[in-house]
Design a protein around this motif. Structure first.
Motif, PDB file in Angstrom:
ATOM      1  N   ASP A 191     -29.307  38.627   7.834  1.00  0.00           N
ATOM      2  CA  ASP A 191     -28.582  37.426   7.278  1.00  0.00           C
ATOM      3  C   ASP A 191     -29.345  36.726   6.037  1.00  0.00           C
ATOM      4  OD1 ASP A 191     -26.963  35.280   6.654  1.00  0.00           O
ATOM      5  OD2 ASP A 191     -26.179  34.816   8.416  1.00  0.00           O
ATOM      6  N   ALA A 192     -28.685  36.595   4.761  1.00  0.00           N
ATOM      7  CA  ALA A 192     -29.889  36.022   4.061  1.00  0.00           C
ATOM      8  C   ALA A 192     -30.046  34.575   4.030  1.00  0.00           C
ATOM      9  CB  ALA A 192     -29.209  36.278   2.513  1.00  0.00           C
ATOM     10  N   ALA A 193     -29.238  33.785   4.888  1.00  0.00           N
ATOM     11  CA  ALA A 193     -29.209  32.668   5.368  1.00  0.00           C
ATOM     12  C   ALA A 193     -30.471  32.503   6.232  1.00  0.00           C
ATOM     13  CB  ALA A 193     -28.110  32.024   5.598  1.00  0.00           C
ATOM     14  N   ARG A 222     -34.127  30.051  -1.988  1.00  0.00           N
ATOM     15  CA  ARG A 222     -34.116  28.822  -1.468  1.00  0.00           C
ATOM     16  C   ARG A 222     -34.854  28.808  -0.198  1.00  0.00           C
ATOM     17  NH1 ARG A 222     -28.482  29.072  -3.376  1.00  0.00           N
ATOM     18  NH2 ARG A 222     -27.701  29.864  -1.332  1.00  0.00           N
ATOM     19  N   ARG A 223     -35.408  29.699   0.417  1.00  0.00           N
ATOM     20  CA  ARG A 223     -36.156  29.673   1.722  1.00  0.00           C
ATOM     21  C   ARG A 223     -37.661  30.133   1.533  1.00  0.00           C
ATOM     22  NH1 ARG A 223     -34.939  32.692   5.151  1.00  0.00           N
ATOM     23  NH2 ARG A 223     -33.265  33.780   4.208  1.00  0.00           N
ATOM     24  N   ARG A 258     -26.293  36.133  -5.547  1.00  0.00           N
ATOM     25  CA  ARG A 258     -26.275  35.074  -4.482  1.00  0.00           C
ATOM     26  C   ARG A 258     -27.085  35.315  -3.023  1.00  0.00           C
ATOM     27  NH1 ARG A 258     -20.693  35.308  -6.302  1.00  0.00           N
ATOM     28  NH2 ARG A 258     -20.024  36.921  -4.582  1.00  0.00           N
ATOM     29  N   GLN A 278     -30.677  34.513  -4.155  1.00  0.00           N
ATOM     30  CA  GLN A 278     -30.631  32.855  -4.279  1.00  0.00           C
ATOM     31  C   GLN A 278     -30.930  32.356  -2.872  1.00  0.00           C
ATOM     32  OE1 GLN A 278     -31.949  32.188  -7.500  1.00  0.00           O
ATOM     33  NE2 GLN A 278     -30.518  30.156  -6.957  1.00  0.00           N
ATOM     34  N   ALA A 279     -30.124  32.918  -2.139  1.00  0.00           N
ATOM     35  CA  ALA A 279     -29.935  32.514  -0.531  1.00  0.00           C
ATOM     36  C   ALA A 279     -31.478  32.717   0.039  1.00  0.00           C
ATOM     37  CB  ALA A 279     -29.290  33.043   0.290  1.00  0.00           C
TER      38      ALA A 279
END
Length: 443
Positions: free
Chosen positions: A425-427, A372-373, A365, A368-369
């Motif tokens: 933070d992966a986001a 996505r960027r 996960r 994937q984060a």
């Protein structure tokens, strides 16, 4: 299966080299598009009668046929793999002229096949990057002056040694030979084109033997071929040889235009080299050959010229001018000397460390984060000690290792080059721009 035997002339780059090749192609493509050239890809095969229009190429064409043909069927050797991109482009223009807007500017980057003897920098399968401009009936000369500017910018965008684009004009040569009284200028051109391979003495003998030249005429041809300047002083040097011909005058004016435009755009890029002939029969005016400085003995890495009659059908004629970069040839020479390198051997920017196998979904996960960027990320292959997982990244040149937080702790990311480790933070985390993709540089 026994150990396979390599096939010479069909290069297969290692992953890091392939990344360099893709980077080089992308930079060339970007330059072509900056100049307004549109992409095109043609089929791999052409009718043999079209391939053989280009001159002395019959020994280089690979014929296409099925391994197992129908019993009793007539053997069909009428198709061959294309050995350049100009002949297929001319055919494409003729077939699609009603749907194209002229002048038509296209670029084409794809593989070609040529059955010549493999050696350093020469291959049987290789990538070319071509640009051409064609028009209906007449093509203005200013496109001839544009070609070196595009190619100069393309090469300047690459991490390679400087290049010199050598230019000549076949009208100069043909007009000079006719002014001397030689009646077969094409044969003289083909012979002069062998100067670098066999030297002036053998070329002079061949001119006498095959082109009907006298010793004095052969000597004059060699004096013309010896003229080389980085400005328009070649005009006076040719005039000093005392030969007059209207076609010679036209060629000198055109060649001076090419040299002047290139000198203004990029001083030192272009050199007038009057021995450049290009051995292919369809060139009619400006011709180009490009040498990589420090690699001159390997010959041209980029060549082309003006053609008036290659794309002709009935009363329709589509003259053009084009130039082609030998991408594989260029890279093969540089790879052979370890002159190009990539900052890492894989696209991966981040490895997510795996504390335990049961935490793989958590690590996936995180990956994937980041993906996505646009951050190239992979999860460590196994839940080994963190030191081993860091070495996994180091061996591949991957700059960052991500450590998932456990027991409520925050995730951290480590720059394994500097040793700096910070919470992340992966986001939201983003690497510096220079680390996002592998960097290509001269070694």
């Amino acid at each position: 299966m026994s150990k396979p035997t390599p096939i010479s002339g069909f290069p297969e780059w290692l992953p890091a080299q392939r990344m360099i090749e893709q980077n080089v192609i992308e930079r060339i493509r970007a330059t072509f598009e900056l100049y307004g050239f549109a992409p095109l890809e043609t089929r791999a095969v052409e009718p043999l009668d079209q391939l053989l229009r280009k001159g002395e190429t019959s020994k280089e064409v690979y014929v296409l046929r099925r391994l197992q043909e129908d019993p009793g069927a007539q053997r069909d050797d009428s198709l061959g793999l294309h050995f350049d991109l100009t002949v297929p482009f001319a055919r494409f223009v003729l077939e699609n002229s009603g749907r194209l807007q002229f002048p038509f500017r296209r670029y084409q980057i794809q593989k070609v096949w040529r059955g010549e003897r493999p050696q350093e920098g020469r291959y049987r399968e290789f990538v070319q990057a071509d640009i051409d401009v064609v028009d209906r009936d007449n093509l203005p000369f200013h496109y001839d002056t544009e070609m070196p500017l595009v190619i100069g910018d393309a090469f300047a965008s690459l991490p390679i040694p400087p290049v010199t684009i050598q230019v000549n004009n076949r009208k100069v040569c043909e007009g000079f030979y006719r002014g001397l009284g030689l009646e077969d200028p094409d044969q003289v051109l083909r012979t002069i084109d062998k100067l670098d391979k066999i030297g002036p003495e053998k070329v002079a003998a061949l001119l006498v033997e095959t082109a009907g030249a006298s010793d004095a005429q052969a000597a004059a041809c060699l004096r013309l071929a010896a003229i080389s300047t980085d400005d328009t002083s070649f005009v006076d040097a040719v005039r000093a040889l005392g030969v007059d011909n209207p076609l010679l005058d036209e060629g000198l004016a055109e060649l001076a235009g090419v040299v002047e435009a290139a000198s203004e755009h990029a001083p030192g890029l272009v050199r007038a080299e009057l021995k450049i002939a290009r051995g292919l029969d369809y060139y009619t005016g400006t011709v180009y050959e490009t040498q990589l400085r420090g690699y001159e003995r390997f010959g041209s890495i980029c060549s082309g010229g003006r053609y008036e009659n290659l794309a002709t059908s009935g009363n329709e004629r589509f003259p053009g001018v084009g130039i082609s970069i030998g991408v594989t040839r260029l890279l093969g020479l540089l790879f052979g000397r370890n002159a190009l390198g990539a900052s890492r051997s894989v696209p991966t920017c981040v490895v997510v460390a795996l504390p335990a196998e049961e935490l793989r979904p958590v690590c996936d996960r995180i990956a994937q984060a980041l993906r996505r960027r646009g951050v190239s990320t992979e999860v460590a292959p196994s839940a080994a000690k963190f030191g081993k997982q860091i070495r996994f990244a180091e061996r591949r040149g991957i700059p960052y290792v991500w450590f998932p937080g456990t027991d409520g702790e925050a995730d951290t990311i480590k720059d394994i080059r500097s040793g700096e480790q910070v919470e992340a933070d992966a986001a939201t985390w983003q690497p510096p721009a220079e680390d996002l993709r592998p960097r290509i540089s001269r070694s």
